[in-house]
Each structure stands twice: as C-alpha cells, then as structure tokens.
Design an enzyme around this catalytic site. Sequence first.
Site, mmCIF file in Angstrom:
data_model
loop_
_atom_site.group_PDB
_atom_site.id
_atom_site.type_symbol
_atom_site.label_atom_id
_atom_site.label_comp_id
_atom_site.label_asym_id
_atom_site.label_seq_id
_atom_site.Cartn_x
_atom_site.Cartn_y
_atom_site.Cartn_z
ATOM 1 N N GLY A 112 27.475 -5.206 7.008
ATOM 2 C CA GLY A 112 28.033 -5.457 5.502
ATOM 3 C C GLY A 112 29.210 -5.301 6.644
ATOM 4 O O GLY A 112 29.143 -5.138 7.563
ATOM 5 N N LYS B 272 38.440 -11.084 10.605
ATOM 6 C CA LYS B 272 37.792 -10.090 11.327
ATOM 7 C C LYS B 272 39.418 -8.818 12.487
ATOM 8 O O LYS B 272 39.937 -9.497 12.746
ATOM 9 C CB LYS B 272 37.046 -11.044 12.263
ATOM 10 N N ASP C 115 35.248 1.199 14.739
ATOM 11 C CA ASP C 115 37.346 1.486 14.665
ATOM 12 C C ASP C 115 37.749 0.036 13.410
ATOM 13 O O ASP C 115 38.170 0.333 13.538
ATOM 14 C CB ASP C 115 37.903 0.954 15.385
ATOM 15 N N GLY C 116 36.440 -0.730 12.942
ATOM 16 C CA GLY C 116 36.978 -1.593 12.317
ATOM 17 C C GLY C 116 38.209 -2.984 12.985
ATOM 18 O O GLY C 116 38.699 -3.382 11.950
ATOM 19 N N ARG D 96 25.430 -14.507 3.592
ATOM 20 C CA ARG D 96 24.536 -14.225 4.361
ATOM 21 C C ARG D 96 23.093 -14.508 4.324
ATOM 22 O O ARG D 96 22.623 -13.827 2.787
ATOM 23 C CB ARG D 96 24.756 -13.587 5.587
ATOM 24 N N ASP E 84 22.161 -11.588 9.909
ATOM 25 C CA ASP E 84 23.531 -11.607 8.685
ATOM 26 C C ASP E 84 24.462 -12.609 9.531
ATOM 27 O O ASP E 84 26.048 -12.803 9.476
ATOM 28 C CB ASP E 84 24.042 -9.553 9.039
ATOM 29 N N ASN E 85 24.183 -13.382 10.952
ATOM 30 C CA ASN E 85 24.695 -14.282 11.174
ATOM 31 C C ASN E 85 24.491 -15.456 10.902
ATOM 32 O O ASN E 85 25.008 -16.812 10.940
ATOM 33 C CB ASN E 85 25.130 -14.387 12.844
ATOM 34 N N ASP F 262 30.877 -16.580 13.227
ATOM 35 C CA ASP F 262 30.641 -15.257 14.163
ATOM 36 C C ASP F 262 30.702 -15.263 15.416
ATOM 37 O O ASP F 262 29.296 -15.090 16.213
ATOM 38 C CB ASP F 262 29.509 -14.941 13.558
HETATM 39 P P1 AMP Z 1 28.255 -8.675 14.720
HETATM 40 O O1 AMP Z 1 27.537 -8.272 16.099
HETATM 41 O O2 AMP Z 1 29.300 -8.849 15.707
HETATM 42 O O3 AMP Z 1 27.556 -9.703 13.999
HETATM 43 O O4 AMP Z 1 28.240 -7.211 13.437
HETATM 44 C C1 AMP Z 1 27.026 -6.730 13.570
HETATM 45 C C2 AMP Z 1 27.604 -5.707 11.459
HETATM 46 O O5 AMP Z 1 28.632 -4.505 12.784
HETATM 47 C C3 AMP Z 1 28.772 -6.286 11.116
HETATM 48 O O6 AMP Z 1 27.674 -5.433 10.625
HETATM 49 C C4 AMP Z 1 29.362 -6.091 11.842
HETATM 50 O O7 AMP Z 1 30.816 -5.380 11.010
HETATM 51 C C5 AMP Z 1 30.184 -4.574 11.825
HETATM 52 N N1 AMP Z 1 30.558 -4.634 13.633
HETATM 53 C C6 AMP Z 1 31.124 -5.215 14.377
HETATM 54 N N2 AMP Z 1 31.571 -4.524 15.634
HETATM 55 C C7 AMP Z 1 32.575 -3.576 14.602
HETATM 56 C C8 AMP Z 1 33.409 -2.475 14.460
HETATM 57 N N3 AMP Z 1 34.618 -2.555 15.525
HETATM 58 N N4 AMP Z 1 33.834 -2.445 13.707
HETATM 59 C C9 AMP Z 1 33.233 -2.068 12.455
HETATM 60 N N5 AMP Z 1 32.279 -2.155 12.254
HETATM 61 C C10 AMP Z 1 31.543 -3.675 12.896
HETATM 62 MG MG MG Z 2 28.204 -11.582 11.827
#
Ligand code: AMP
Ligand code: MG
Length: 470
Positions: A92, A115, A127-128, A188, A257-258, A267
């Site tokens: 998510g 992002k 940490d979001g 996605r 998810d990408n 992404d």
């Molecule tokens: P990604 O590999 O960037 O496509 O992310 C995979 C999942 O991890 C997604 O659900 C992102 O929202 C979550 N995610 C990645 N980095 C962070 C972060 N620093 N804080 C919170 N969620 C993250």
């Molecule tokens: Mg992603």
Amino acid sequence: MGTSLNPLLNLEYEPMMENLGDDYYDIVAAADFPSYFLRYRNDRLLPLLGLKPDSVTDGDFIAAFGQFRGGRPFLALRYHGYQFGAYNPFLGDGRGFLYGQVRGIDGNLYDLGTKGSGRTPYSRTADGRLTLKGGVREVLAAEALHQLGVNTSRCLSLIETGESLWRGDEPSPTRSAVMVRLSKSHIRFGTLERLHYLQRPDLISKLLDSAIAVYYPDIPDNEDKYSQFYAQLVIRVAQLAAQWMAAGFCHGVLNTDNMSIAGESFDYGPYAFIPNYDARFTAAYFDYGGRYSYGNQPYICRFNLELLQKPLAMITEQSSLEVGLAQFDDYYQQHYQQLMLQKLGFESDLGMIAQELLTQTINLLRDTKISYHGFFAELAHEFDSRWREDQELILAKATFSSEIPDNWRSIYHQCLNQISSSNRDKISDRLKLHNPQTALLRPLIESVWESISEDNDWQPFISLLDELQQ
Ligand code: AMP
Ligand code: MG
C-alpha cells in the site's frame, strides 16, 4: 501565500478514485516538515495542466506540494503485490498518497501522486520519507526516459524538507524531500491482486468499470470489456518493455505493485541505464538472482501479466485472457525491432534484412562491450552520406572504429543501399532524433549528486536536465 489565488490549488480536480469509495484507500494527512526548499519545478509539464509557468510562483509550489494546503482529501491507495515472486499482502502507499486527479489539455486524466509525504497505515516500521537523492534520481530518470520516447510518469516538483534520514543504501544521515509526480494512473496490478486476495470480484469490476472508461475509452461498455481491457494492456506493456530495452534502461524492481494498469512506466528506485549491452545486468543491489535483470524485463512483464489473470478471471473468461496474453511476444518483437531500426537510422521499409541487421548489431554490442549509448550517439554524430559509396568509411572516425567487424559494416552498407533515396535523406535526422548525445549513466548521476551533497550546488543538476531535454 493566499491559498485562494494559488493556481495549483485551483485546478479543476476530478476525484475519480475518491468517488469509488473507501474500499480502495485510506484518507491520510501529510507530514509537517521543518523546512521547505523548492529544488525542482517542471515548468514543461504545467501547460499540460492548462497553466502558464509564469503564473505559478515557487511559493505556490511549496504551499501545494510541500505543505499540502488546500484541504483536499489525500488518499493512501491500498494494494498488495508479488515482490521478487513472493506475495506480499502488507503493501500500500507507505510514503505517498494520491493528492488529486486532473484532466490534462490532451483530454487524459492525470494523477498527482506524492512520494515522501509522511507515514500512512501502510508504512509498517518505515519512516514514510523520501531521500533527496532518491528524488533527484527519479526526476532525472523520468525526464531522460520521456525524452527517449518511453511512456513514463514525470515529476512535477521536488521540495527538500529539512530532515535527516537513515538509509542502508546511502551514506547517512542523508537529506529528505517530498516529490509530486504526474502519472496516468497509480492503479497497479497489485491493486487488483489485493481484491482477489480479499475475494471481492464486486470491487474488481467496480474499479475496472471506472478505470476502463478513463484509461481505455475506446473499449465499448459491454460484457466483453474486461478481456478487451486485458488484451490492450498486454499490448501496452509489451510496447513499454520494448521501449525500456531500446532505451537501454533497467527498471530494477518490476514487482507487480510497480506495474501500472495504464501500461505506463513509473516508480524509479534503484534503476540504471546499461553501460554496455549485457542481458544479465542488474540495477538493484538486492536482486541477487538477477530476476529483474535488463534482459529479463520482457519475460518478467509477460509473467506479471500472467499473474494478473488471477484477479481478472474472477470477472471474465480465463480462456479469453489467454488469447490476450498470447499476443505479447509478437507485439514485443515488432515494437522492439521498430525502435532499434529507428536508432540505426531506418524505418520499417528495410524488409527481410532488418532482422539480420538487428541481430548483428546486438551481437556486436554484446561481444565488444562498446558503450551502448556511445555506439548510437557516435553513429548519429558521425553519419555521412558517403558511407553508402564506401563501406570502409562507416564509423571509421568513431573512437571504437577498430572494434567494428567487417560483417557489421557490410550489412549496414547493404541497408543504406537498399532504401529509397528520399528515405535515405532522412537517416541523419532520424539518427539524431532517436540517439541523444547525453546518457544518464550512473557515474553522471553520482557526480551531479556529489555537487549537491558537498556544496549544495544545483547547477550541474539543472544543466544535466537541460542536456537531457534537448
Ligand atoms: P517500492 O520498492 O518503492 O516500490 O516500495 C515498496 C513498498 O514499500 C511500498 O508499499 C512503499 O510504500 C513502501 N515503502 C518504501 N519505502 C518506504 C518508506 N521509507 N516509508 C514507508 N513505506 C515505504
Ligand atoms: Mg513502488
């Protein structure tokens, strides 16, 4: 900065996702940040939103896409996905949300997605946040890919937010940022996979009814529409894979998810442009098995499309989905050939010899390890109409001239002589159009980042963007 006068806050937002109801998202709030520095605004995108760049101030960007003023509901979208082959139901939007949806002047509906805007119910222990370097890398990737003709999302803004972040893959502490990206859709494959997992075919058809109307407006509204959607998605994804391959781009993390249901590339995390042609090249340091290697991209895209049949089979005939998927290979091959011929200066009028030229070019690039981008850039730079008369002249002045085998010169020479004279006149322009002189290779990104991190000097980043956009 009065919010009422901010053109970014006064866009005519069309809440397609919000209107679907909260089965698909959670309403979230943006984080408060200690400071806001606008590091990048994509003025080239503003006209698409019907805005004149000089009518939008830097303060408007900060208020809308840093401080997130304006009282819109922000939607953290719910999705699952297969990550490196394993199903993950705990995904998510963990560090972003759908800020809003806007109709472009081209008639398409666009998502503004964030992002690095803070924690959400999907952040888990993270940490979001987004690192500034991650933001810089995504801005560069999207602009480079767009210029190379790849169907991609693009960044609208990047705002530094004044926090210190800790990351395993960057020297830490490292600087923080929040980015806003414009994309066709943030729905996605994993959005549909989640609804299959929850056994909610009703929510799959409800979402797709809306998504098909918006992203596949040519599909008639009848009982066949889900399999038609799938068949068209297969074609779009096959074309996207061909675009990545021709651009020499390795996305790096092709988890479901990408993968966008609009067939758009988005992404950009640990991506890389290949230095030389190597099918086994991997971009993500954690991709130990080479699952998402450069050369695997078409196969992985096809495999992800196959996985998508599971949710879709809840609402349409499995057999019709298989018919759709069967088109993938042909569309991929056709499109890849067309794009590579363009990079070599030709159109599709080469006939039977085209495949041979392509095979020999790939063999040459693979065996000699000549720079992938350098080869095409020099071809564009050196091209001379006299090559048609004397095969020895072909790439004779290139830095890698001695590495070009005679059989490649010979087939390129044959191709030059085979096409019509009117088409021959266009070779030089075509070569220049499809082969930019600047490639976004890793050392270049690192040097741009070094200026930012050591001297807070943004000029090399701005100059590089200018070069990429030429
Ligand atoms: P990604 O590999 O960037 O496509 O992310 C995979 C999942 O991890 C997604 O659900 C992102 O929202 C979550 N995610 C990645 N980095 C962070 C972060 N620093 N804080 C919170 N969620 C993250
Ligand atoms: Mg992603």
